[in-house]
Enzyme design. Structure first.
Site, mmCIF file in Angstrom:
data_model
loop_
_atom_site.group_PDB
_atom_site.id
_atom_site.type_symbol
_atom_site.label_atom_id
_atom_site.label_comp_id
_atom_site.label_asym_id
_atom_site.label_seq_id
_atom_site.Cartn_x
_atom_site.Cartn_y
_atom_site.Cartn_z
ATOM 1 C CB ILE A 14 -1.103 0.228 1.172
ATOM 2 C CG1 ILE A 14 -1.780 -1.218 1.143
ATOM 3 C CG2 ILE A 14 -1.986 1.373 1.075
ATOM 4 C CD1 ILE A 14 -2.792 -1.312 2.493
ATOM 5 N N PRO A 15 1.179 1.933 -1.078
ATOM 6 C CG PRO A 15 1.267 2.619 -3.458
ATOM 7 C CD PRO A 15 0.443 1.566 -2.606
ATOM 8 C CB CYS A 16 1.969 5.548 2.510
ATOM 9 S SG CYS A 16 2.815 4.190 3.584
ATOM 10 C CG HIS A 17 6.802 4.423 -1.140
ATOM 11 N ND1 HIS A 17 6.030 3.214 -1.046
ATOM 12 C CD2 HIS A 17 7.049 4.262 -2.316
ATOM 13 C CE1 HIS A 17 6.134 2.654 -2.282
ATOM 14 N NE2 HIS A 17 6.889 3.093 -2.940
ATOM 15 C CB THR A 18 3.841 7.143 -4.161
ATOM 16 O OG1 THR A 18 2.493 6.736 -3.668
ATOM 17 C CG2 THR A 18 4.612 5.800 -4.553
#
Length: 285
Positions: free
Chosen positions: A247-251
């Site tokens: 779940i790409p919260c880094h983006t």
């Protein structure tokens, strides 16, 4: 090289420092020796390590950063990495076309707090340091990056999230999962099974939809779930994401393009964004 083909946590920390150094000093065109020294390594060792992690040399990455700055994107973007993304050189990157499907736990399952559920967990090196990963029969339920010496507290946090579940350690399973996620081994899809409020689940689904392919913003996520004035609430939901990377919260960046915070550290977030842009580096050299 580590047995699982990923750099270890100490090496990742050096790479993260080097990426930050390149971005901050590209105008000076630092020599390999300068970058290696900042990472605390010899030129030879650092060059090999960076290439193993990135697939390109430090010199190639410096050229990529410099080239994008020269295109004038920095006139409107606050950092070199953001500029690279703004001119469309990012892409699915080294996700190896991994398809992530988000599966929400039912209210009944959440109320049980894991009762009758066996959670397999383990530690593995990843391209971004040590990680604790956990799965149920329905999919990945936890992925957190762990600093050295913090392994026991990371497991306690997992147990607190699922107090009535049975935890079984299986580091081999975690290693296989890491290889599937970051090395493209095995299946091309992963099921993520998480629990949260309806609002959190909407935000996490939007993250999978929008952030899986490129960067996004809190405002864009708010728009995606039909809550135009809800950027702050969206930020809170992003901050409690239980499954890093997938779940790409880094983006997620701030509206002005700056990195913003990250639960597992801004240096790691910076490295994640750089790692995703690396195929574009090779294609544009």
């Amino acid at each position: 090289m580590a047995a699982n083909n990923f750099v270890d946590s100490r090496d990742f920390a050096r790479i993260a420092r080097a990426i930050h150094y390149i971005e901050a000093h590209f105008r000076e065109q630092p020599r390999l020796a300068d970058i290696a020294s900042h990472a605390g390594l010899s030129e030879f060792h650092f060059n090999r390590l960076f290439r193993r992690w990135a697939g390109v040399t430090p010199k190639q990455y410096l050229a990529f950063v410099t080239g994008n700055a020269a295109k004038g994107a920095l006139l409107t973007q606050p950092s070199v990495l953001d500029a690279a993304y703004s001119v469309g050189l990012s892409g699915p990157g080294r996700l190896h076309d991994l398809i992530v499907t988000l599966d929400a736990m039912t209210p009944g399952e959440l109320k049980l707090l894991g009762r009758g559920t066996v959670i397999r967990y383990g530690f593995s090196d990843t391209p971004f340091g040590r990680a604790l990963m956990a799965t149920t029969t329905r999919g990945v339920c936890h992925l957190a990056f762990v600093e050295a010496g913090k392994e026991k507290s990371a497991v306690r946090e997992l147990q607190e999230q699922w107090p009535d579940a049975t935890l079984e350690q299986d580091d081999a399973h975690a290693l296989n999962l890491a290889r599937q996620i970051w090395a493209g081994e095995g299946k091309s899809g992963l099921q993520v099974s998480v629990g949260g409020t309806n609002f959190q689940l909407k935000v996490w689904q939007a993250l999978v939809d929008l952030g899986g392919q490129a960067r996004t913003t809190y405002t864009a996520l708010a728009d995606a779930i039909g809550l135009r004035s809800g950027a702050r609430a969206v930020g809170n939901a992003v901050g409690v994401n239980p499954v890093g990377w997938l779940i790409p919260c880094h983006t997620v960046l701030r509206k002005d393009g700056s990195l913003g915070g990250y639960h597992w550290g801004e240096e790691r977030k910076r490295a994640m964004l750089a790692w995703k842009s690396i195929p574009a580096v090779a294609q544009n050299m």
